[in-house]
Scaffold this motif. Structure first.
Motif, PDB file in Angstrom:
ATOM      1  N   ALA A 155      40.548  70.838  20.925  1.00  0.00           N
ATOM      2  CA  ALA A 155      41.400  69.883  21.635  1.00  0.00           C
ATOM      3  C   ALA A 155      40.634  69.209  22.767  1.00  0.00           C
ATOM      4  O   ALA A 155      40.736  67.990  22.971  1.00  0.00           O
ATOM      5  N   PHE A 156      39.868  69.980  23.537  1.00  0.00           N
ATOM      6  CA  PHE A 156      39.050  69.397  24.598  1.00  0.00           C
ATOM      7  C   PHE A 156      38.086  68.368  24.034  1.00  0.00           C
ATOM      8  O   PHE A 156      37.904  67.270  24.591  1.00  0.00           O
ATOM      9  N   LEU A 157      37.448  68.698  22.921  1.00  0.00           N
ATOM     10  CA  LEU A 157      36.430  67.821  22.355  1.00  0.00           C
ATOM     11  C   LEU A 157      37.047  66.592  21.695  1.00  0.00           C
ATOM     12  O   LEU A 157      36.468  65.499  21.733  1.00  0.00           O
ATOM     13  N   ILE A 158      38.224  66.731  21.102  1.00  0.00           N
ATOM     14  CA  ILE A 158      38.930  65.567  20.552  1.00  0.00           C
ATOM     15  C   ILE A 158      39.272  64.590  21.667  1.00  0.00           C
ATOM     16  O   ILE A 158      39.105  63.373  21.530  1.00  0.00           O
ATOM     17  N   ALA A 159      39.758  65.127  22.795  1.00  0.00           N
ATOM     18  CA  ALA A 159      40.091  64.269  23.937  1.00  0.00           C
ATOM     19  C   ALA A 159      38.865  63.509  24.422  1.00  0.00           C
ATOM     20  O   ALA A 159      38.949  62.319  24.769  1.00  0.00           O
ATOM     21  N   LYS A 160      37.726  64.160  24.440  1.00  0.00           N
ATOM     22  CA  LYS A 160      36.490  63.490  24.857  1.00  0.00           C
ATOM     23  C   LYS A 160      36.148  62.336  23.920  1.00  0.00           C
ATOM     24  O   LYS A 160      35.787  61.236  24.370  1.00  0.00           O
ATOM     25  N   GLU A 161      36.257  62.576  22.620  1.00  0.00           N
ATOM     26  CA  GLU A 161      35.956  61.523  21.655  1.00  0.00           C
ATOM     27  C   GLU A 161      36.947  60.363  21.781  1.00  0.00           C
ATOM     28  O   GLU A 161      36.554  59.198  21.675  1.00  0.00           O
ATOM     29  N   TRP A 162      38.225  60.681  21.987  1.00  0.00           N
ATOM     30  CA  TRP A 162      39.224  59.626  22.123  1.00  0.00           C
ATOM     31  C   TRP A 162      38.928  58.746  23.339  1.00  0.00           C
ATOM     32  O   TRP A 162      39.004  57.513  23.261  1.00  0.00           O
ATOM     33  N   LYS A 163      38.570  59.388  24.460  1.00  0.00           N
ATOM     34  CA  LYS A 163      38.290  58.608  25.671  1.00  0.00           C
ATOM     35  C   LYS A 163      37.066  57.715  25.490  1.00  0.00           C
ATOM     36  O   LYS A 163      37.036  56.583  25.991  1.00  0.00           O
TER      37      LYS A 163
END
Length: 452
Positions: free
Chosen positions: A440-448
């Motif tokens: 979840a942390f890494l998905i958020a990074k990619e989305w941003k």
């Protein structure tokens, strides 16, 4: 349009079409009895909830929010227990809180839960010793034990599946409505597993930031902010056993059309999406949001026709296109599909399933997935959508809130030799609690990086 649909469709018109992934029940009389009994039982969800979800998915398709869909590969009747339900809801909520905090947009949660009891298989039969028996197709159809008797499709399991789903939904609603989702209790976050991860300080700061934001909101609010302790949570499953889904498909007062009232959303699998097949025939007649799994092999033109068949009025929020190419194939498969959907002006929610295309077997024949491969497909999906000017609005994950050892990699570096420690799945390997939060942390990074 609706009148025409009613003339040519009903909840069992799929029986006139060729069907895959559903073995024949030997006792047809018993099947009819179970089906008729199921048609008379109360619905598990309401049409209002279904329409509310569709409205939220319409927002996702416009880039205003994000979809988190996750849960078991295949639920087990025996796993309908409070600890497992609590753990699943907990990890889904915490993942969504991470995404909301980091992305700054609403996140809608859909569980693969309370109905995900059936699974497609690559073969109808398997060899056990000198006997050829039916393959296990999930608890909704037969039992896991490798005996001839256990593997016979049993219509009584349709009724048992309904009752297990009802118990699960009832408990989920109680938890989500009355405080389990309360952001005021950060002590429920278990991040010790991240201590040796390079992002740990950032993760810890994020949780503290969530806590401070909640305290600030409460300090300026004239009354208690009740919305902080409630969370919307929707259910979904693959519409595979059409006897189960059709029996709960009904018209409701003062609304047009039929609703599948066994789940808020259902999807058609990569193995059952033939345009002239039974599953597409069934799905074209219901009002629920519908997921379409798309992976290799597939044809772009056929996929476009499938979307048109299931959503002829181009209703926003109706179709979730769930791509599952695998890290090796996504660069070839995804761009032309995005281009074709855009050319036809089709409103879809784009979601990435990085699980199913990245499964492999170890030397000891255990099915597993590599965390890095899962992340690689997610990164590729975001990069491709960004390059195509499209919005990747969701992820679709096979995961659990339990401490299983089924996927290698992640912050703790689980390797193949450690898989046998707590390998529980009867079907495909799932991310565990720690791996799910990390992702979840890494998905958020990619989305941003893509949209902020």
């Amino acid at each position: 349009m609706q009148n025409t649909l009613k003339q040519h469709w009903n909840p069992t018109s799929w029986k006139d079409k060729p069907i895959k992934q559903l073995p024949e029940y030997p006792n047809q009389e018993h099947l009819t009895e179970s089906y008729n009994k199921l048609t008379k039982l109360p619905p598990l969800v309401t049409s209002w909830e279904i329409e509310a979800l569709k409205s939220k998915l319409a927002e996702v398709s416009m880039g205003k929010s994000f979809l988190l869909q996750g849960g078991d590969c295949a639920e087990s009747f025996d796993a309908t227990t409070s600890p497992k339900i609590v753990n699943m809801l907990k990890v889904m909520l915490q993942m969504s809180f991470i995404l909301i905090h980091e992305m700054g947009v609403p996140v809608h949660r859909i569980g693969r839960i309370a109905g995900q009891y059936a699974k497609p298989r690559s073969s109808d039969f398997e060899q056990v010793g000198d006997k050829k028996i039916y393959s296990y197709r999930g608890d909704l159809i037969n039992r896991y034990e490798a005996t001839e008797e256990a593997r016979i499709p049993d219509p009584e399991r349709l009724i048992e599946g309904y009752h297990k789903a009802g118990l699960t939904i009832n408990f989920l609603r109680a938890l989500a409505d009355e405080g389990f989702a309360d952001l005021r209790h950060p002590e429920q976050w278990e991040l010790d597993f991240m201590l040796n991860n390079k992002y740990y300080a950032e993760y810890e700061a994020m949780v503290e930031s969530i806590t401070k934001a909640v305290r600030f909101m409460e300090s300026i609010a004239p009354t208690r902010v009740n919305s902080l302790q409630k969370a919307d949570f929707y259910t979904s499953h693959e519409a595979l056993n059409l006897y189960y889904d059709a029996a709960q498909t009904r018209e409701v007062p003062r609304k047009t059309g039929f609703f599948n009232l066994s789940a808020h959303m259902v999807w058609v699998g990569n193995r059952t999406r033939e345009l002239e097949g039974a599953h597409v025939e069934y799905l074209r007649g219901i009002q629920n949001p519908i997921g379409i799994k798309v992976g290799t092999p597939f044809e772009v033109d056929e996929t476009i026709r499938l979307i048109e068949t299931l959503n002829p009025t181009h209703e926003s929020g109706k179709i979730v296109l769930i791509t599952r190419f695998g890290k090796e194939e996504i660069e070839n498969g995804l761009p032309p599909l995005i281009q074709a959907v855009r050319k036809e002006g089709l409103p879809v929610v784009w979601s990435s399933d990085p699980m199913h295309g990245n499964t492999f077997a170890t030397d000891t024949s255990l099915k597993t997935r590599n965390f890095d491969h899962i992340l690689e497909e997610i990164k590729s999906a975001f990069a491709i959508h960004r390059a195509e000017g499209s919005y990747l609005g969701g992820v679709h994950l096979e995961m659990t809130g339990d401490n299983v050892t089924e996927c290698v990699g992640g912050a703790k570096g689980l390797n193949e030799s450690g898989l046998s420690t707590n390998y529980e799945t009867f079907c495909d390997p799932r991310l565990n609690y720690e791996q799910s939060l990390e992702l979840a942390f890494l998905i958020a990074k990619e989305w941003k990086q893509s949209y902020f």
